[in-house]
Design a protein around this motif. Structure first.
Motif: not given
Lengths: 189, 537
Positions: A36-65
């Motif tokens: 398992l390459s570290l690069r792909s793992l980092t890429a997937v984690t960053c994508t998921v967390w960026l999407a979650a942060y985007g949702l958080f700024t919309l909904c202001e609910n910390s449960m999303i994070l």
């Protein structure tokens, strides 16, 4: 007797084939897949967390994070335990059978054993996979009803997908044992 | 062929003696079941083997000798063992030998007669396969595809391949009854001699568990004539069901929840009716910007509104009795969670009865309209439906028939959007209710058909349910025979559920998606819970 060689898989990744000859009637072939390459793992984690942060700024609910962190962890554990195969092994024992083991990244091993009485032959077959034509090694099983028919085709090294040069090595070794097996089973004892 | 010797791991540390087991000539494999220790009288050993053979119908015989050299100089033992092959003749004669402190064994298999082909030695290559006797005895093989012509209870254990090994060990239970610590004429070593329990309580519990299991089995056999695993699954399912039901009951009857539920029921029904009224008012206006036919719209809307008014009056009439009814229905949860869920599904069906009625009215109206339209469309084109021949025929109509037909066709076409909209709305509501009921039924099905006993067995004793075997090559030295360890490959959970699933009541809707869409389009009524063999509408 142990020998290790490096080959490549159909996508160009590096594979290692380890051969162990325990006795003239027992051989083991172990193909290890790229880790398992570290690069792909980092890429997937960053994508998921960026999407979650985007949702958080919309909904202001910390449960999303916290949910995103939870999902990432569970997803990684599930991937390591159910999807990512580290090593695939083929053990061929004369007059007993052929055993295929897949070991996952989390340590889980799943084994299938096919008795020699059910094995008709071991062949290299061609297949169309996505946009490529690839070679794969497979075991042909005898049909109990029809003597010359084939009931099932069992592919070997499905996740590693090595190229033809690696398959030829394995094929030659296995055919020596299968030929010996056919000779001894044909002769009257 | 290489000779395969299946050796139980429990006998690897046993003293020297005779190997007793079964020889399978088709696979050239010797399944060793036990070791007979010195001193013994050959006549008594032969008698015991004849007894075991008669009781278990397995061809048990003396296969060879086992030599465990504990001291450096035991040469005389070796000569003595070789002399035994003259007393117990077996073809081929197996000789297994183990040095003290060495992991590698020496194996020899000799044939008495020299084979006809020259150059072939009188000895065979031997492969040692260790197996855990207790686990193989208790496990049950699940082949991937059961052959239909294989009869259970054959006179001879003629199963192919490794199934023969499992079969041999399972049938030879008679052999495992006497032990080397017992006072019989022959001293045997097998899986029972792995050691008696250290604690007297555990030993007593083991002795007592035998008659208790027999009693349970008798009780279960009175209930039904199914196999033990199915009975066990049913019993555990019913037990869990009743336990969950009692938990639900205690939750319902505490803190006056029934009263709260009853108090909330009438306002909820009122609210639903109000929402429906708003929906109808919306339909009677200009729903989604569509222009409806005013007259038909008003007629249908008023008709449905009056229906809702009747329904509300009915609910208000029932309201004083609701708490009492709910209390009694809540008691039914002690019969099981599935009963409570089924009653809930029925209550939902009763409370949404008006939606069902509206759906039927809308569907019938729409169906009639579609029938009329299709037949008048054929008239428009000069064709007719031949009922006798079940096909469309051409037909010459009179002028007045054509005139009236065209008029009616036009009227129906212009009234179609109104009817279609009412039909669509009420069908969606009805499908919503059906979905909710379907989910409840699915849950009931799950609780009923999940094989919890088998799943528990797979979790705690994985060797009992075997999908196959797996081999591991043990430490190897050149020149020595190959040593393998045979372990049981447990059944995956998905196959456990698939194999041991209890039959559900089978009330799944038998429509495919295509036929469902077709029925919806033509306005035919949908009966989700009707079985295939029931009387058609």
């Amino acid at each position: 007797m142990e020998a290790e060689q490096s080959f490549s898989d159909i996508c160009g990744g590096r594979l290692a084939l380890q051969r162990r000859y325990y006795s003239p009637s027992c051989r083991e072939f172990c193909v290890s897949c790229p880790r398992l390459s570290l690069r792909s793992l980092t890429a997937v984690t960053c994508t998921v967390w960026l999407a979650a942060y985007g949702l958080f700024t919309l909904c202001e609910n910390s449960m999303i994070l916290s949910a995103a962190i939870f999902i990432t962890l569970l997803g990684l554990l599930g991937y390591l335990h159910f999807v990512k195969i580290d090593q695939e092994t083929l053990l061929i024992i004369d007059s007993l059978g052929i055993q295929m083991t897949s070991s996952y990244a989390s340590g889980k091993e799943s084994t299938t054993f096919i008795e020699m009485g059910k094995v008709k032959d071991l062949v290299i077959n061609e297949a169309i996979y996505m946009q490529k034509v690839i070679y794969y090694l497979c075991i042909l099983l005898k049909d109990p009803v029809e003597p010359h028919g084939i009931s099932q085709v069992v592919p070997v090294f499905q996740s590693a997908k090595p190229r033809l040069d690696c398959l030829i090595e394995v094929y030659r070794s296995c055919q020596e044992i299968l030929a010996h097996q056919k000779a001894t089973s044909a002769s009257p004892m | 062929m290489v000779l395969k010797a299946f050796f139980p791991t429990c006998c690897a540390s046993a003293d020297s003696g005779l190997l007793v087991g079964r020889w399978v000539p088709e696979q050239s494999s010797a399944v060793v079941l036990a070791v007979v220790h010195f001193p013994f009288i050959p006549i008594q050993v032969k008698e015991l083997l004849a007894q075991v053979q008669q009781a278990s119908r397995v061809g048990v015989a003396v296969l060879g000798t086992w030599c465990h050299r504990r001291q450096e100089s035991e040469e005389s033992l070796g000569h003595f063992l070789e002399g035994l092959s003259a007393i117990f003749s077996h073809e081929p004669w197996l000789q297994l030998c183990r040095e003290r402190g060495s992991k590698f064994w020496s194996c020899k298999a000799t044939h008495r007669q020299v084979p006809a082909s020259p150059g072939a030695p009188g000895q065979d290559q031997v492969m040692l396969i260790f197996y855990d006797q207790r686990k193989v005895l208790l496990s049950q093989l699940h082949p991937p595809a059961a052959l239909p012509d294989h009869q259970a209870g054959d006179a001879t254990a003629s199963a192919g391949g490794l199934a023969a090994v499992f079969d041999t060990v399972a049938r030879s239970e008679v052999l495992f009854r006497s032990d080397q610590f017992d006072e019989g004429p022959v001293r045997l070593s097998h899986w029972q001699s792995e050691g008696v329990e250290a604690s007297i309580l555990v030993e007593l519990a083991k002795q007592a568990s035998g008659p208790i299991c027999l009693l349970l089995a008798c009780l279960l056999s009175l209930i039904s004539a199914a196999s033990t695993s199915r009975k066990a699954n049913m019993l555990v399912s019913v037990f869990l069901d009743v336990a969950l039901g009692l938990a639900l009951l205690s939750w319902l009857h505490g803190k006056d929840r029934i009263g709260q539920l009853a108090d909330a029921l009438v306002p909820v029904a009122d609210h639903v009716a109000e929402e429906l009224q708003h929906l109808l008012q919306w339909l009677m206006g200009a729903p989604a910007g569509l222009k409806m036919n005013r007259a038909l719209d008003q007629v249908l809307g008023r008709f449905f509104l009056y229906h809702i008014h009747l329904w509300i009056s009915y609910i208000h009439l029932m309201s004083p009795f609701i708490e009492r009814i709910l209390w009694h229905l809540g008691l039914s949860a002690c019969l099981g969670l599935t009963v409570a869920l089924s009653i809930l599904s029925d209550i939902i069906a009763l409370l949404t009865f008006h939606i069902y009625c509206f759906y039927v009215y809308g569907a019938r109206l729409y169906c009639m309209k579609i029938c009329g339209l299709s037949s008048l469309w054929r008239l428009f084109r000069g064709k007719k439906w031949n009922v006798l021949r079940q096909r469309v025929d051409s037909c010459s109509y009179d002028l007045d028939q054509l005139f009236i037909g065209t008029l009616l066709f036009t009227i129906l076409v212009f009234l179609l959007p109104t009817t279609a909209l009412y039909y669509l709305v009420f069908t969606l509501l009805r499908l919503l209710v059906v979905t909710v009921q379907g989910l409840i039924h699915l849950l009931v099905d799950l609780v009923n058909s999940l094989p919890l006993y088998s799943l528990g067995l797979r979790l705690c004793r994985p060797y009992r349910l075997a999908a196959g075997v797996k081999f591991r090559v043990l430490e190897h030295e050149a020149g020595r025979p190959l040593r393998l360890l045979m372990q049981i490959n447990p059944l995956p959970y998905s196959r456990v559920v698939h194999t041991y699933r209890l039959p559900s009541c089978g009330c799944h809707p038998k429509h495919s998606w295509g036929s469902l869409c077709r029925k919806l389009f033509f306005g035919e009524l949908i009966y989700p819970w009707r079985q295939r063999g029931d009387k058609q509408d």
